[in-house]
Design an enzyme around this catalytic site. Sequence first.
Site, PDB file in Angstrom:
ATOM      1  N   LYS A  33     -51.179   4.649   2.885  1.00 35.57           N
ATOM      2  CA  LYS A  33     -49.951   4.416   2.197  1.00 35.57           C
ATOM      3  C   LYS A  33     -50.113   3.138   1.212  1.00 35.57           C
ATOM      4  O   LYS A  33     -50.517   2.026   1.453  1.00 35.57           O
ATOM      5  CB  LYS A  33     -48.656   4.078   3.079  1.00 35.57           C
ATOM      6  N   ASP A  60     -45.664   5.343  -2.059  1.00 35.07           N
ATOM      7  CA  ASP A  60     -44.462   4.838  -1.222  1.00 35.07           C
ATOM      8  C   ASP A  60     -43.707   4.071  -2.442  1.00 35.07           C
ATOM      9  O   ASP A  60     -43.732   2.729  -2.342  1.00 35.07           O
ATOM     10  CB  ASP A  60     -44.620   4.066   0.011  1.00 35.07           C
ATOM     11  N   LYS A  62     -40.424   4.878  -3.723  1.00 32.21           N
ATOM     12  CA  LYS A  62     -39.081   5.251  -3.277  1.00 32.21           C
ATOM     13  C   LYS A  62     -38.389   5.308  -4.768  1.00 32.21           C
ATOM     14  O   LYS A  62     -37.371   4.437  -4.845  1.00 32.21           O
ATOM     15  CB  LYS A  62     -38.437   3.894  -2.413  1.00 32.21           C
ATOM     16  N   ASP A  65     -33.424   6.367  -9.507  1.00 28.71           N
ATOM     17  CA  ASP A  65     -32.921   6.337 -10.958  1.00 28.71           C
ATOM     18  C   ASP A  65     -31.956   7.483 -11.142  1.00 28.71           C
ATOM     19  O   ASP A  65     -31.790   8.628 -10.246  1.00 28.71           O
ATOM     20  CB  ASP A  65     -34.090   6.144 -11.842  1.00 28.71           C
ATOM     21  N   THR A 117     -35.670   0.695   7.365  1.00 29.52           N
ATOM     22  CA  THR A 117     -35.673   0.337   8.742  1.00 29.52           C
ATOM     23  C   THR A 117     -35.426  -1.142   9.073  1.00 29.52           C
ATOM     24  O   THR A 117     -35.202  -1.667  10.179  1.00 29.52           O
ATOM     25  CB  THR A 117     -36.987   0.569   9.454  1.00 29.52           C
ATOM     26  N   ARG A 208     -49.306  -3.812  10.096  1.00 31.43           N
ATOM     27  CA  ARG A 208     -50.109  -5.016  10.813  1.00 31.43           C
ATOM     28  C   ARG A 208     -51.048  -4.647  11.964  1.00 31.43           C
ATOM     29  O   ARG A 208     -52.110  -5.201  12.115  1.00 31.43           O
ATOM     30  CB  ARG A 208     -49.162  -5.964  10.791  1.00 31.43           C
TER      31      ARG A 208
END
Length: 237
Positions: A33, A60, A62, A65, A117, A208
């Site tokens: 990603k 990614d 997002k 608009d 999230t 991570r």
Amino acid sequence: MHEPRIIVALDFPEGNSALQLAHQLDPQLCRLKVGKELFTATGPQLLEQLMTRGFDVFLDLKFHDIPHTVAKACHAAARLGVWMVNVHALGGRKMLQAAREAVAPGTTRLIAVTLLTSMDQNDLADIGLAGEPEQIVGRLARLADDCGLDGVVCSALEAADLRQQLGERFCLVTPGIRPHGDSADDQRRITTPRQAIRNGADYLVIGRPVTQANDPLLACQRLHAEINEVSTSAAKH
């Protein structure tokens, strides 16, 4: 070999670190990603380098608009050859429909973000969204499905309800994944890989726990084995 269901989040400030990590990983075990920071720093050239190495890439960004602008952005992303691209469901029906019209079904997967999230009940109240996070996520996911999108990004905690509501074909991509015992960092609505798969998630976005592991490939192999074990067990039942 099972389809890779891990999506490793390349949350790096520049391209060399991302490429060094990709060099240690296996495209048969994971997808990658690329988000806002890395894409802004490197541009489309990095995507091409990752895809040349055999990786499917989830772009990614997002998009959120006016419908025309989002449609053009989605079309441009699909032309780059990425595996998946996302828009923000809060952009509304017209925007989601425009995005769908810009990306032919069966090519680049088009999904919508429901709620980030990192957001909890207090954050929702601050911006005037009424209801529990699960209710809002359900409403936005149904809207995305109604507009013909392939799926949504959601918390694994919401995946079970969405799977029940929207059926098996609807794609659920879940960030906020932390192996048992790992730090939650800045995520609020989190769960383990095992639980996410049991809840009905199709793909797990993991950052991570892989990118900062001493041995990223080994971390990926262990996660892949755990996911397949749960998937196989679920299939038997």
